[in-house]
Design a protein around this motif. Structure first.
Motif, PDB file in Angstrom:
ATOM      1  N   VAL A 211      -1.779  -0.533  13.179  1.00 45.55           N
ATOM      2  CA  VAL A 211      -2.384  -0.881  14.472  1.00 45.55           C
ATOM      3  C   VAL A 211      -2.331  -2.385  14.685  1.00 45.55           C
ATOM      4  N   ALA A 212      -2.615  -3.149  13.639  1.00 45.40           N
ATOM      5  CA  ALA A 212      -2.560  -4.607  13.742  1.00 45.40           C
ATOM      6  C   ALA A 212      -1.146  -5.084  14.062  1.00 45.40           C
ATOM      7  N   VAL A 213      -0.131  -4.444  13.478  1.00 40.95           N
ATOM      8  CA  VAL A 213       1.266  -4.792  13.768  1.00 40.95           C
ATOM      9  C   VAL A 213       1.567  -4.569  15.246  1.00 40.95           C
TER      10      VAL A 213
ATOM     11  N   PRO B 118      -5.839   5.559   5.281  1.00 42.11           N
ATOM     12  CA  PRO B 118      -6.432   5.129   6.568  1.00 42.11           C
ATOM     13  C   PRO B 118      -6.280   3.636   6.819  1.00 42.11           C
ATOM     14  N   PHE B 119      -6.347   2.840   5.775  1.00 41.07           N
ATOM     15  CA  PHE B 119      -6.216   1.392   5.937  1.00 41.07           C
ATOM     16  C   PHE B 119      -4.757   0.993   6.151  1.00 41.07           C
ATOM     17  N   PHE B 120      -3.844   1.784   5.634  1.00 41.87           N
ATOM     18  CA  PHE B 120      -2.425   1.609   5.951  1.00 41.87           C
ATOM     19  C   PHE B 120      -2.200   1.799   7.454  1.00 41.87           C
TER      20      PHE B 120
ATOM     21  N   MET C 114       0.815  -1.225   0.000  1.00 46.24           N
ATOM     22  CA  MET C 114       0.000   0.000   0.000  1.00 46.24           C
ATOM     23  C   MET C 114       0.843   1.267   0.000  1.00 46.24           C
ATOM     24  N   THR C 115       2.148   1.145  -0.276  1.00 45.43           N
ATOM     25  CA  THR C 115       3.011   2.319  -0.284  1.00 45.43           C
ATOM     26  C   THR C 115       3.547   2.572  -1.689  1.00 45.43           C
ATOM     27  N   PRO C 116       3.451   3.800  -2.189  1.00 45.65           N
ATOM     28  CA  PRO C 116       4.053   4.117  -3.483  1.00 45.65           C
ATOM     29  C   PRO C 116       5.569   4.162  -3.343  1.00 45.65           C
TER      30      PRO C 116
END
Length: 434
Positions: A415-417, A408-410, A380-382
């Motif tokens: 948060v999950a990490v 926002p999903f990044f 999700m990163t350019p």
């Protein structure tokens, strides 16, 4: 030679070769050969012997046979109407939730990830249906695109995962346990994404327009009927692995055979689909395996240069806490995600990072899931986030708008990490029960 200077030279060589547009696997081979000859002063005949040994050992691993089979299964599904059935089947079950059909992105990617193993296949297959369907119904574009960018990356985390197979081979850990370790974190990420959609749509209901269709028992039963193909594949593949009946490779073969049977029963079979899917699987598998083999050669070269051992000593001398080390590695992987794809990140970095992680006392199964989460962030990163470019092609929007929608999903993935870092049992609970 000083280990930091050696690493600097090797990094410069990688940047040089990849910057010249050399194929990744060729670039890694050139870096390994140059390092062994110029830095370690090995004669070319010895370098050739090492290369032959590594190529044979890396390419003959039985576990790798699962990769082309899982890719082939995903390619077949992508070219048939199973993905359409997935959207139709989920639609009745999300109508009562704030956000309604936006949740089909998250749930659809979660289910498809359980039979695909590839983030690009997951994003493209679900996206080709939902991007058009949600736009026609007036759903908020940014939330639709962003949720798909985030949920599409679940193809790497929820088993069967091609990246986990690669990690398992390189780290020499149980692939079945890695698959089990990815289930709860994958569901956690899906829960975070759906929760975010619910909160946004409760605050602003206009993001998800109301549907005039009434929820009836008939619609729910029809939805269940449409979900039968994908649920059957999940049951056969994962059920075979966790019951101990089949290895991941054998379960992948069963999955391909079952996919053919389902496609024939649904009347979607054609030889054109078979040939196109097979060619797509061959191309992707060759790319993955060539990078894996070249990375194994580079890893061997790094070992001969004593870089992992010396780096462990340097890290130990700094007196970093385990979580400080983890934080540094997380930033390191996010930085790599700006320039490299997920498979390249894992195979190039693992010879350095795995000894550090083991020395710090982290479980290698847990670290495999942590690493996959970091690779998902890279999607999700350019400028090389594959999910972003897939969505750009599907929606026709600028890459800037896609990146903004995915941001926002990044953050939710970050948060999950944090959660799995401070609560490792989220990852290890299921593997410890095996």
């Amino acid at each position: 030679m000083d280990v930091l200077l050696t690493m600097g030279i090797m990094l410069a060589l990688i940047i040089l070769f990849l910057g010249l547009g050399v194929w990744v696997f060729v670039g890694l081979f050139l870096v390994a050969i140059t390092s062994l000859t110029l830095i370690a002063d090995f004669p070319l005949d010895r370098v050739g012997y090492i290369a032959r040994s590594v190529i044979w050992r890396s390419s003959s691993a039985w576990e790798l046979s699962a990769i082309p089979l899982f890719i082939w299964m995903g390619e077949i599904i992508f070219r048939t109407d199973i993905s359409d059935r997935l959207f139709r089947g989920l639609s009745p079950f999300v109508q009562w939730m704030p956000g309604r059909l936006l949740h089909t992105n998250v749930l659809g990617c979660t289910l498809f990830a359980a039979v695909s193993g590839s983030t690009s296949a997951t994003t493209a297959t679900v996206g080709k249906i939902t991007t058009t369907a949600l736009a026609e119904r007036g759903y908020n574009n940014a939330l639709a695109v962003g949720s798909l960018a985030g949920a599409g990356s679940l193809g790497l985390l929820i088993p069967p995962s091609i990246v986990m197979i690669i990690y398992g081979v390189l780290a020499e850990v149980s692939i079945a346990k890695l698959f089990a370790a990815g289930i709860m974190p994958g569901l956690l990420v899906a829960f975070l994404y759906s929760s975010y959609i619910i909160v946004r749509c409760v605050i602003n209901p206009e993001l998800a327009p109301r549907s005039e269709e009434k929820l009836t028992l008939g619609r729910l039963l029809n939805g269940l009927k449409d979900l039968i193909p994908i649920v059957t594949l999940i049951f056969l593949v994962l059920g075979g692995i966790y019951s101990g009946i089949a290895t991941p490779s054998e379960a992948a073969a069963v999955g391909v055979a079952a996919t053919f049977v389902l496609v024939i029963c649904m009347g979607s079979f054609s030889w054109d689909i078979v040939i196109e899917a097979a060619m797509g699987a061959v191309k992707t598998s060759c790319m993955v395996c060539s990078i894996l083999i070249s990375a194994a050669f580079l890893s061997t070269a790094i070992g001969y240069l004593h870089i992992p051992v010396e780096l462990v000593k340097i890290i130990e001398s700094l007196g970093l806490s385990p979580y400080a080390l983890l934080g540094i590695l997380a930033l390191f992987y996010i930085l790599l995600g700006f320039f490299l794809d997920g498979i390249s990140i894992i195979v190039m970095s693992l010879p350095i990072t795995l000894p550090l992680i083991l020395q710090a006392g982290f479980d290698p199964i847990w670290y495999g899931v942590f690493l996959v989460l970091m690779v998902e962030l890279a999607q999700m990163t350019p400028p090389v986030g594959f999910n972003l470019f897939i969505l750009q092609g599907l929606t026709g929007q600028s890459i800037g708008r896609v990146v903004k929608a995915a941001f926002p999903f990044f953050l939710l993935m970050c948060v999950a990490v944090v959660i799995v870092s401070f609560f490792p049992q989220v990852v290890l609970f299921l593997p410890n029960m095996m």
